[in-house]
Design a protein around this motif. Sequence first.
Motif, PDB file in Angstrom:
ATOM      1  N   UNK A 155     -49.918  86.384 -69.433  1.00 37.65           N
ATOM      2  CA  UNK A 155     -48.468  86.380 -69.605  1.00 37.65           C
ATOM      3  C   UNK A 155     -48.065  85.662 -70.892  1.00 37.65           C
ATOM      4  N   UNK A 156     -48.782  84.585 -71.213  1.00 37.31           N
ATOM      5  CA  UNK A 156     -48.417  83.788 -72.386  1.00 37.31           C
ATOM      6  C   UNK A 156     -48.983  84.360 -73.676  1.00 37.31           C
ATOM      7  N   UNK A 157     -50.231  84.832 -73.629  1.00 32.58           N
ATOM      8  CA  UNK A 157     -50.908  85.210 -74.873  1.00 32.58           C
ATOM      9  C   UNK A 157     -51.035  86.718 -75.095  1.00 32.58           C
ATOM     10  N   UNK A 158     -50.783  87.524 -74.083  1.00 31.80           N
ATOM     11  CA  UNK A 158     -50.831  88.980 -74.254  1.00 31.80           C
ATOM     12  C   UNK A 158     -49.714  89.634 -73.438  1.00 31.80           C
ATOM     13  N   UNK A 159     -48.458  89.198 -73.655  1.00 33.79           N
ATOM     14  CA  UNK A 159     -47.356  89.702 -72.817  1.00 33.79           C
ATOM     15  C   UNK A 159     -47.124  91.198 -72.967  1.00 33.79           C
ATOM     16  N   UNK A 160     -47.525  91.738 -74.124  1.00 29.18           N
ATOM     17  CA  UNK A 160     -47.339  93.175 -74.338  1.00 29.18           C
ATOM     18  C   UNK A 160     -48.322  94.016 -73.535  1.00 29.18           C
ATOM     19  N   UNK A 161     -49.443  93.412 -73.112  1.00 22.39           N
ATOM     20  CA  UNK A 161     -50.463  94.129 -72.333  1.00 22.39           C
ATOM     21  C   UNK A 161     -50.255  93.822 -70.844  1.00 22.39           C
ATOM     22  N   UNK A 162     -49.173  94.321 -70.292  1.00 23.01           N
ATOM     23  CA  UNK A 162     -48.865  94.024 -68.892  1.00 23.01           C
ATOM     24  C   UNK A 162     -49.928  94.559 -67.942  1.00 23.01           C
ATOM     25  N   UNK A 163     -50.694  95.573 -68.383  1.00 25.03           N
ATOM     26  CA  UNK A 163     -51.758  96.121 -67.540  1.00 25.03           C
ATOM     27  C   UNK A 163     -52.853  95.093 -67.280  1.00 25.03           C
ATOM     28  N   UNK A 164     -52.956  94.095 -68.168  1.00 25.21           N
ATOM     29  CA  UNK A 164     -53.960  93.053 -67.949  1.00 25.21           C
ATOM     30  C   UNK A 164     -53.546  92.075 -66.846  1.00 25.21           C
ATOM     31  N   UNK A 165     -52.303  92.146 -66.426  1.00 23.00           N
ATOM     32  CA  UNK A 165     -51.824  91.278 -65.363  1.00 23.00           C
ATOM     33  C   UNK A 165     -51.961  91.917 -63.985  1.00 23.00           C
ATOM     34  N   UNK A 166     -52.433  93.159 -63.947  1.00 19.54           N
ATOM     35  CA  UNK A 166     -52.622  93.829 -62.674  1.00 19.54           C
ATOM     36  C   UNK A 166     -53.759  93.165 -61.896  1.00 19.54           C
ATOM     37  N   UNK A 167     -53.654  93.195 -60.572  1.00 23.24           N
ATOM     38  CA  UNK A 167     -54.607  92.465 -59.723  1.00 23.24           C
ATOM     39  C   UNK A 167     -56.047  92.857 -59.990  1.00 23.24           C
ATOM     40  N   UNK A 168     -56.323  94.161 -60.093  1.00 26.39           N
ATOM     41  CA  UNK A 168     -57.699  94.613 -60.290  1.00 26.39           C
ATOM     42  C   UNK A 168     -58.254  94.124 -61.623  1.00 26.39           C
ATOM     43  N   UNK A 169     -57.401  94.124 -62.655  1.00 23.21           N
ATOM     44  CA  UNK A 169     -57.885  93.688 -63.970  1.00 23.21           C
ATOM     45  C   UNK A 169     -58.092  92.177 -64.000  1.00 23.21           C
ATOM     46  N   UNK A 170     -57.216  91.434 -63.358  1.00 23.94           N
ATOM     47  CA  UNK A 170     -57.393  89.985 -63.268  1.00 23.94           C
ATOM     48  C   UNK A 170     -58.694  89.656 -62.532  1.00 23.94           C
ATOM     49  N   UNK A 171     -58.982  90.401 -61.466  1.00 24.64           N
ATOM     50  CA  UNK A 171     -60.233  90.191 -60.730  1.00 24.64           C
ATOM     51  C   UNK A 171     -61.438  90.473 -61.617  1.00 24.64           C
ATOM     52  N   UNK A 172     -61.352  91.545 -62.408  1.00 23.51           N
ATOM     53  CA  UNK A 172     -62.459  91.857 -63.330  1.00 23.51           C
ATOM     54  C   UNK A 172     -62.649  90.732 -64.342  1.00 23.51           C
TER      55      UNK A 172
END
Length: 431
Positions: A155-172
């Motif tokens: 959220x702080x360093x890649x706010x434009x990549x909201x897909x990285x905040x998705x649960x599956x990606x966070x788990x990865x």
Amino acid sequence: MAGSKITVNPHDIHSAITTWSGFVYQGKVALYHSIKVLTDDSSAGSYALQLDSLEDFAIMAASNSCLSLHQIKALKNTYYSGYEEAFTKLCAKGKIYKCDDLSFHVAVKIGDKSPADIATAHPKMQLYQYDDGQYFCALSHIDAAMAHVITEFYKKHAPEHTWKQQTAYVTATKNVLDDIVQRKVISIHQLVHAGVASDNTLAYTQTISFADLKAVFDEDLNLRTNSEAYFQALLKGDLNRYYQEFCLDCPDPVSDEVKAKMSFFINFINQLPGPELLHFCRQIMPHRKVALNSFSEYKDTTFQQEDLRYAFFKALFELKELTPTKLEELGWRLTAGGMFIPTAISRPQQEIHAVCSAIVQNIQETDFDLPYETSALVTAYMNTPSLQDIVNNTNDIDPEVDELVTPEEEKIMRWKKIGLCSIDEAKKHIS
């Protein structure tokens, strides 16, 4: 963060990085804090994470200064008295290593003294406060805590990549970061075993660069998560997590001899290369079709915690020490001939027909095999002289025929002569 340069002889620092209860919880807590530092400190790219040397973990600067010291106690004790000596020792280390940032991590709440009172009693040291406001983090919650701080970083360093905040990606992300710590510890184990240096020296010098952690956040991990290497990392992560939980649940005291034999074995498994790791899984779970081609297959066909706890780890814990140098030696050789192989079969005796049928079906449908001299599979509770006694008419091979037609038929008949032996029964045969 600031710290003073220190001069340390690593030989003088005891490291337990290769012993007993493992590094899973400790590594996750270290990652949790490291991610918070990466999120908030613009200088963090030059820092390094040091495991089990100056303390359970430490954050080091490039100038060889100690920025923070962290001790972790995954105890069940909820009383201040159970930690007081460790608090005092951490404060003493702060003076020795010229570090004023001292944190103590606990897995359960200390109920008879407040965090403020503890800080007053031990100046410069504090109980670590997690993002949920609690001054403890249970083993069962640390993954969720890591997921939270990973999300906050994105959220702080890649706010434009909201897909990285998705649960599956966070788990990865969490899984890949976990693997960095796991591979570092395994590498240290290998170097110690090879005689490169002592565990004390290697734990001090073999640090994890924060730049390597930051690179994971910058990468598109979708390119990794469908690879077999990714699932192998998950497999080792599960194995080591279940192993640590087994160790923590063991009643005290556990002898140093037993701790050493268990540590040797988990280190041996951790160092198996990918293909041998998969063979190992098939060997200890002959009643299941182990596959690593997709996440669903991984979840459906690999380790179950209760199977490892009550069968595989329990057998290693209670039976004679195993010191294999290769996978083919994973078993107890009997003086009368034959070999007992440990498994993760924990189902009760009344389910023996279903288990034996699954084993026979598995060896008919796959290319899996065991060492040729195998005479019995060690289980938690099941006993039978041979699979053949339980499973009849599973194929058209006549057990009385002396000359079998194909190597596959010979393999099946040899398997059907293999027995199942409970841990208690195995104790009568293994000396």
